[in-house]
Design an enzyme around this catalytic site. Structure first.
Site, mmCIF file in Angstrom:
data_model
loop_
_atom_site.group_PDB
_atom_site.id
_atom_site.type_symbol
_atom_site.label_atom_id
_atom_site.label_comp_id
_atom_site.label_asym_id
_atom_site.label_seq_id
_atom_site.Cartn_x
_atom_site.Cartn_y
_atom_site.Cartn_z
ATOM 1 N N HIS A 221 0.843 -1.199 0.000
ATOM 2 C CA HIS A 221 0.000 0.000 0.000
ATOM 3 C C HIS A 221 0.880 1.251 0.000
ATOM 4 O O HIS A 221 0.606 2.212 -0.727
ATOM 5 C CB HIS A 221 -0.914 0.014 1.233
ATOM 6 C CG HIS A 221 -2.245 -0.629 1.012
ATOM 7 N ND1 HIS A 221 -2.407 -1.993 0.983
ATOM 8 C CD2 HIS A 221 -3.480 -0.098 0.818
ATOM 9 C CE1 HIS A 221 -3.684 -2.279 0.785
ATOM 10 N NE2 HIS A 221 -4.362 -1.145 0.677
ATOM 11 N N HIS B 147 0.731 -2.779 9.311
ATOM 12 C CA HIS B 147 2.170 -2.681 9.065
ATOM 13 C C HIS B 147 2.869 -1.982 10.208
ATOM 14 O O HIS B 147 2.299 -1.105 10.871
ATOM 15 C CB HIS B 147 2.444 -1.910 7.768
ATOM 16 C CG HIS B 147 2.096 -2.669 6.536
ATOM 17 N ND1 HIS B 147 2.876 -3.688 6.044
ATOM 18 C CD2 HIS B 147 1.043 -2.547 5.689
ATOM 19 C CE1 HIS B 147 2.313 -4.163 4.937
ATOM 20 N NE2 HIS B 147 1.214 -3.490 4.706
#
Length: 427
Positions: A194, A241
């Protein structure tokens, strides 16, 4: 001296990868988890005692944990804190995990504004955005920019997904991290794809348009970096993350951008004029898909990789067909730089009509192809299609299914829909 520098670097990397850093950022943004003791360590690879210690470090960074800080459910007492905006709201992840079917656990949101902002930020890296943004560019703005942007996007995402399967780093442990999103939780973590796409797409758009369009360059820089920062920070907010994953994804994307940008014109021209381009593109992308499927056991990243490659191949073939049939003609060099047309109700209405009609065609195409391709592929390879999720965990099903479906979607968006616009007078 060298040893001391290595130790400092190692310590810094460990700190940036620490899930506690993610959890603290979430708490700063008003996210509170509801963790039962039996859940400790089951959602990120950490052991129960280790996860509990990490959770306590979130509560008291100095190491002196106040027992009253958490209630019996593991929820931080009090609904205030930094970023608080009204009463806390109990919510669950918007989408369930596409591999396990896990819908996640309930968590509390104290700041709904940040929740919606970061939800929009993370959607800038998901399929719904790409299936809208790229076609809108080719239908209403600049087909050349759209084509070259997609070439770069395909390579950024492919390299990023393969790197994940080589590194095989787990997602941040939960607890202490709250999984605001669980859709990609079964994938590996390093680097954040992303963050890679959220860096490559806006910066590449800026680079590709700065000499083709007249607009305030400073405004473009501000918008590009705002987009990038929003996507990157949203992945930490979502608990998907670590900070290190996002930082590596950002710089990794810049490196790929630096390497591939000079070749975009050559690749795009090859797609248009070489007679063997369609065969070579389809073969290359299919081969890359086969290679990626051998890196590790099946996860959602396998299907995503095949989907990205299929989309890129379909659009590249559409580029060749469009050039040969003169469906889409790029402006000549003498017409550059292009100027933004004055806004009018007629122009806005025409753009919206193209967009709505085009997206409708794409969605219908995708739905039909999904319904036809899964049972067909299962029948060809001799696997039962009764349990679709189980069947798709086989490479023989998932790779051709995703590749064929999204090849068709990409080809439709960049060739069939423009031809339809010409036919009905919307070009």
């Amino acid at each position: 001296m060298g040893t001391g520098l290595k130790e400092q670097l190692s310590s810094l990397l460990c700190y940036l990868q620490d899930p506690v850093l993610v959890a603290r950022f979430q708490q700063l943004c008003g996210v509170r988890g509801v963790f039962a003791k039996s859940e400790a360590g089951i959602n990120g690879g950490g052991g129960g005692e280790r996860a509990e210690r990490a959770r306590q470090r979130v509560a008291d960074p100095g190491g002196k944990v106040e027992k009253s800080r958490f209630n019996n459910n593991g929820v931080a007492n009090g609904t205030g804190g930094p970023g608080a905006a009204g009463d806390p709201v109990a919510v669950k992840p918007l989408r369930r995990n596409s591999l396990t079917g896990d819908s996640g656990h309930e968590f509390h949101i104290n700041n709904r504004l940040l929740y919606y902002l970061f939800t929009c930020g993370t959607e800038l890296g998901n399929e719904l955005f790409y299936i809208s943004f790229f076609p809108f560019l080719v239908w209403n703005v600049d087909p050349l920019v759209a084509r070259r942007l997609i070439i770069l996007w395909v390579w950024v995402m492919y390299v990023g997904q393969c790197t994940k399967d080589v590194m095989r780093w787990p997602r941040p442990a939960s607890p202490p991290v709250v999984k605001v999103e669980v859709f990609y939780n079964s994938e590996y973590s390093m680097p954040s794809t992303h963050a890679m796409s959220g860096t490559a797409v806006p910066l590449a758009t800026l680079l590709l348009t700065q000499d083709r369009w007249e607009y305030p360059f400073l405004l473009g820089v501000i918008l590009a970096f705002s987009w990038c920062i929003l996507v990157c920070t949203s992945r930490i907010y979502m608990g998907m993350h670590s900070v290190l994953d996002v930082i590596v994804g950002f710089f990794y994307s810049l490196l790929i951008l630096l390497f591939f940008s000079p070749a975009l014109e050559v690749i795009d021209t090859f797609h248009q004029i070489n007679r063997y381009a369609p065969v070579l593109i389809i073969s290359l992308h299919a081969g890359l898909g086969l290679f990626s499927f051998t890196l590790d056991t099946w996860s959602t990243s396998r299907g995503d990789t095949a989907q990205i490659l299929g989309t890129g191949a379909g659009i590249a073939v559409a580029t060749h067909v469009n050039y040969q049939l003169a469906v889409i003609v790029d402006p000549t060099a003498s017409m550059l730089p292009l100027q933004l047309p004055p806004l009018s109700f007629g122009l806005v209405g025409l753009c919206l009509l193209r967009f709505v009609l085009g997206v409708l065609v794409i969605l219908v195409t995708r739905a039909v192809m999904k319904a036809l391709t899964i049972p067909l592929v299962c029948w060809v390879v001799g696997i039962s299609s009764k349990d679709v999720r189980k069947a798709r965990q086989n490479m023989q099903v998932e790779l051709p299914y995703r590749y064929i479906v999204y090849w068709t979607v990409g080809f439709s968006a960049f060739c069939i829909v423009p031809c339809l616009f010409v036919y009905i007078g919307l070009s």
